[in-house]
Design a protein around this motif. Structure first.
Motif, PDB file in Angstrom:
ATOM      1  N   UNK A 235       2.014  27.620 -33.563  1.00 41.24           N
ATOM      2  CA  UNK A 235       3.170  27.195 -32.661  1.00 41.24           C
ATOM      3  C   UNK A 235       2.517  26.257 -31.747  1.00 41.24           C
ATOM      4  N   UNK A 236       1.460  26.264 -31.133  1.00 45.35           N
ATOM      5  CA  UNK A 236       1.149  25.559 -29.945  1.00 45.35           C
ATOM      6  C   UNK A 236       0.782  24.420 -30.364  1.00 45.35           C
ATOM      7  N   UNK A 237       0.201  24.258 -31.599  1.00 45.39           N
ATOM      8  CA  UNK A 237      -0.270  22.927 -32.260  1.00 45.39           C
ATOM      9  C   UNK A 237       1.179  21.860 -32.478  1.00 45.39           C
ATOM     10  N   UNK A 238       2.040  22.642 -33.008  1.00 49.41           N
ATOM     11  CA  UNK A 238       3.293  21.948 -33.224  1.00 49.41           C
ATOM     12  C   UNK A 238       3.910  21.394 -31.792  1.00 49.41           C
ATOM     13  N   UNK A 239       3.652  22.316 -30.943  1.00 53.03           N
ATOM     14  CA  UNK A 239       4.084  21.900 -29.387  1.00 53.03           C
ATOM     15  C   UNK A 239       3.304  20.787 -28.758  1.00 53.03           C
ATOM     16  N   UNK A 240       2.083  20.899 -29.352  1.00 55.66           N
ATOM     17  CA  UNK A 240       1.044  19.554 -28.881  1.00 55.66           C
ATOM     18  C   UNK A 240       1.646  18.088 -29.376  1.00 55.66           C
ATOM     19  N   UNK A 241       1.827  18.374 -30.820  1.00 57.10           N
ATOM     20  CA  UNK A 241       2.226  17.029 -31.496  1.00 57.10           C
ATOM     21  C   UNK A 241       3.487  16.478 -30.883  1.00 57.10           C
ATOM     22  N   UNK A 242       4.393  17.375 -30.505  1.00 57.67           N
ATOM     23  CA  UNK A 242       5.807  16.773 -29.947  1.00 57.67           C
ATOM     24  C   UNK A 242       5.550  16.397 -28.669  1.00 57.67           C
ATOM     25  N   UNK A 243       4.806  17.004 -27.790  1.00 60.18           N
ATOM     26  CA  UNK A 243       4.455  16.438 -26.279  1.00 60.18           C
ATOM     27  C   UNK A 243       3.708  15.121 -26.415  1.00 60.18           C
ATOM     28  N   UNK A 244       2.906  15.212 -27.383  1.00 57.87           N
ATOM     29  CA  UNK A 244       1.995  13.812 -27.507  1.00 57.87           C
ATOM     30  C   UNK A 244       2.984  12.592 -28.147  1.00 57.87           C
ATOM     31  N   UNK A 245       3.826  12.830 -28.847  1.00 58.99           N
ATOM     32  CA  UNK A 245       4.849  11.910 -29.633  1.00 58.99           C
ATOM     33  C   UNK A 245       5.576  11.451 -28.367  1.00 58.99           C
ATOM     34  N   UNK A 246       5.852  12.485 -27.440  1.00 59.85           N
ATOM     35  CA  UNK A 246       7.142  11.831 -26.633  1.00 59.85           C
ATOM     36  C   UNK A 246       6.269  11.080 -25.400  1.00 59.85           C
ATOM     37  N   UNK A 247       5.173  11.327 -25.259  1.00 60.40           N
ATOM     38  CA  UNK A 247       4.371  10.817 -23.971  1.00 60.40           C
ATOM     39  C   UNK A 247       3.868   9.432 -24.645  1.00 60.40           C
ATOM     40  N   UNK A 248       3.673   9.308 -25.943  1.00 62.57           N
ATOM     41  CA  UNK A 248       3.434   7.930 -26.412  1.00 62.57           C
ATOM     42  C   UNK A 248       4.721   7.040 -26.440  1.00 62.57           C
ATOM     43  N   UNK A 249       5.845   7.528 -26.486  1.00 63.80           N
ATOM     44  CA  UNK A 249       7.059   6.697 -26.748  1.00 63.80           C
ATOM     45  C   UNK A 249       7.133   5.678 -25.681  1.00 63.80           C
ATOM     46  N   UNK A 250       6.763   5.706 -24.267  1.00 63.59           N
ATOM     47  CA  UNK A 250       6.692   4.540 -23.269  1.00 63.59           C
ATOM     48  C   UNK A 250       5.854   3.359 -23.737  1.00 63.59           C
TER      49      UNK A 250
ATOM     50  N   UNK B  68       1.990   1.370 -16.627  1.00 61.35           N
ATOM     51  CA  UNK B  68       2.588   2.380 -17.749  1.00 61.35           C
ATOM     52  C   UNK B  68       1.608   2.961 -18.640  1.00 61.35           C
ATOM     53  N   UNK B  69       0.720   1.952 -19.328  1.00 60.68           N
ATOM     54  CA  UNK B  69      -0.113   2.441 -20.282  1.00 60.68           C
ATOM     55  C   UNK B  69      -1.266   3.215 -19.794  1.00 60.68           C
ATOM     56  N   UNK B  70      -1.653   2.969 -18.441  1.00 63.59           N
ATOM     57  CA  UNK B  70      -2.707   3.590 -17.886  1.00 63.59           C
ATOM     58  C   UNK B  70      -2.255   5.160 -17.576  1.00 63.59           C
ATOM     59  N   UNK B  71      -1.025   5.374 -17.098  1.00 62.84           N
ATOM     60  CA  UNK B  71      -0.672   6.290 -16.974  1.00 62.84           C
ATOM     61  C   UNK B  71      -0.139   7.476 -18.043  1.00 62.84           C
ATOM     62  N   UNK B  72       0.131   6.623 -19.239  1.00 59.81           N
ATOM     63  CA  UNK B  72       0.207   7.338 -20.295  1.00 59.81           C
ATOM     64  C   UNK B  72      -0.876   8.314 -20.619  1.00 59.81           C
ATOM     65  N   UNK B  73      -1.903   7.304 -20.782  1.00 56.09           N
ATOM     66  CA  UNK B  73      -3.185   7.616 -21.333  1.00 56.09           C
ATOM     67  C   UNK B  73      -3.841   8.753 -20.557  1.00 56.09           C
ATOM     68  N   UNK B  74      -3.736   8.670 -19.252  1.00 56.75           N
ATOM     69  CA  UNK B  74      -4.241   9.639 -18.497  1.00 56.75           C
ATOM     70  C   UNK B  74      -3.698  10.972 -18.660  1.00 56.75           C
TER      71      UNK B  74
END
Length: 298
Positions: A25-40, A82-88
């Motif tokens: 469940x934690x890994x699914x949460x990670x995938x979703x959060x990473x996906x959303x943060x990479x959208x910008x 935006x890219x720097x903030x997202x990668x951080x």
């Protein structure tokens, strides 16, 4: 993209997006959060590229031609800031998640210990002093489990998608994985590391059962250990799950130090016309046929 998404949805029944334990469940949460943060980063690229190509095309484009343009503070800030903030942010999330879910870190008190030996193309599970199984793993529900993992022959990757992420199984080395099971279910585990002729058959049953069912499983009739030891060395694939008596004490450790104890190894490459390869081809075709009949997309 829509058609692909619908087609891939067939993998969901045994995939990371339908977790059955807290680690998955934690890994699914990670995938979703990473996906959303990479959208910008990804969306401006996916949308902006065709928009620029249409607006500034040679004929019919409506974009203003400005050969003297050289710099824009706003554009530089948006692109690089935006890219720097997202990668951080993604880096911080990755570090936190990895450190918080170390596979070597116990997930609870008094875990069940299971020793795992991966081989071409089958899995042996040892319940110390109780029993050994091939291609069948039975665990009690809502219980911490600690796996000790090694391999013989080619490297493998131990993966039960709905319970935890993959971790490598390597000859001459030992790795660990800790997880906590969820509700009762029947799922599959896989080898996610391509390693030769019968790779599609390299999977095992995983049954999460009640505590009473687990205790009854440990008491089921078993074949002699010598039978498993002899067959494991010479058999490339295993036709189905079987239960055996436990091996000698420290057997897993001895196999980790000397993989040839459990199997002769080197079976991943077989001549195309060899009888063993032909048998493997038939088994793969039969397995794929059954998966299609059952609606599986694995």
């Amino acid at each position: 993209m829509a058609v692909t998404a619908v087609w891939l949805s067939g993998c969901a029944e045994n995939g990371v997006m339908t977790p059955l334990g807290p680690v998955a469940a934690g890994e699914r949460s990670h995938l979703i959060s990473f996906f959303l943060w990479m959208l910008p980063i990804s969306l401006p690229l996916l949308i902006g590229t065709p928009w620029i190509a249409l607006r500034y095309r040679r004929r019919g484009g409506k974009g203003k031609y400005d050969p003297n343009w050289s710099h824009s503070v706003a554009a530089e800030t948006a692109i690089w800031g935006g890219a720097t903030l997202t990668f951080l942010i993604v880096g911080w999330l990755t570090w936190g998640h990895v450190m918080g879910e170390d596979p070597y870190k116990p997930t609870g008190k008094d875990p069940i210990h299971v020793q795992v030996i991966g081989s071409e193309w089958k899995w042996m599970f040892i319940y110390p002093d109780k029993m050994a199984t091939v291609n069948k793993l039975v665990l009690p529900q809502h219980t911490p489990v600690e796996f000790d993992i090694t391999a013989t022959g080619a490297m493998q990757s131990f993966w039960i998608p709905r319970l935890a992420g993959q971790i490598y199984a390597m000859p001459g080395m030992g790795t660990k994985m800790n997880l906590t099971t969820g509700d009762t279910t029947e799922i599959f585990g896989f080898n996610s590391q391509f390693n030769g002729a019968a790779f599609p058959l390299d999977k095992f049953e995983v049954d999460v059962v009640t505590k009473d069912q687990y205790d009854a499983f440990l008491q089921e009739p078993k074949h002699p250990w010598a039978q498993l030891e002899a067959a494991f060395k010479k058999t490339a694939t295993w036709s189905g799950p079987e239960l055996f008596e436990p091996p000698m004490k420290d057997y897993w450790m001895k196999v980790m130090m000397n993989p040839s104890i459990a199997t002769d190894g080197g079976a991943a490459i077989l001549p195309d016309n060899s009888p063993a390869q032909k048998d493997i081809d038939k088994a793969i075709n039969q397995d794929l046929h059954l998966s299609q009949l059952n609606g599986g997309a694995q």
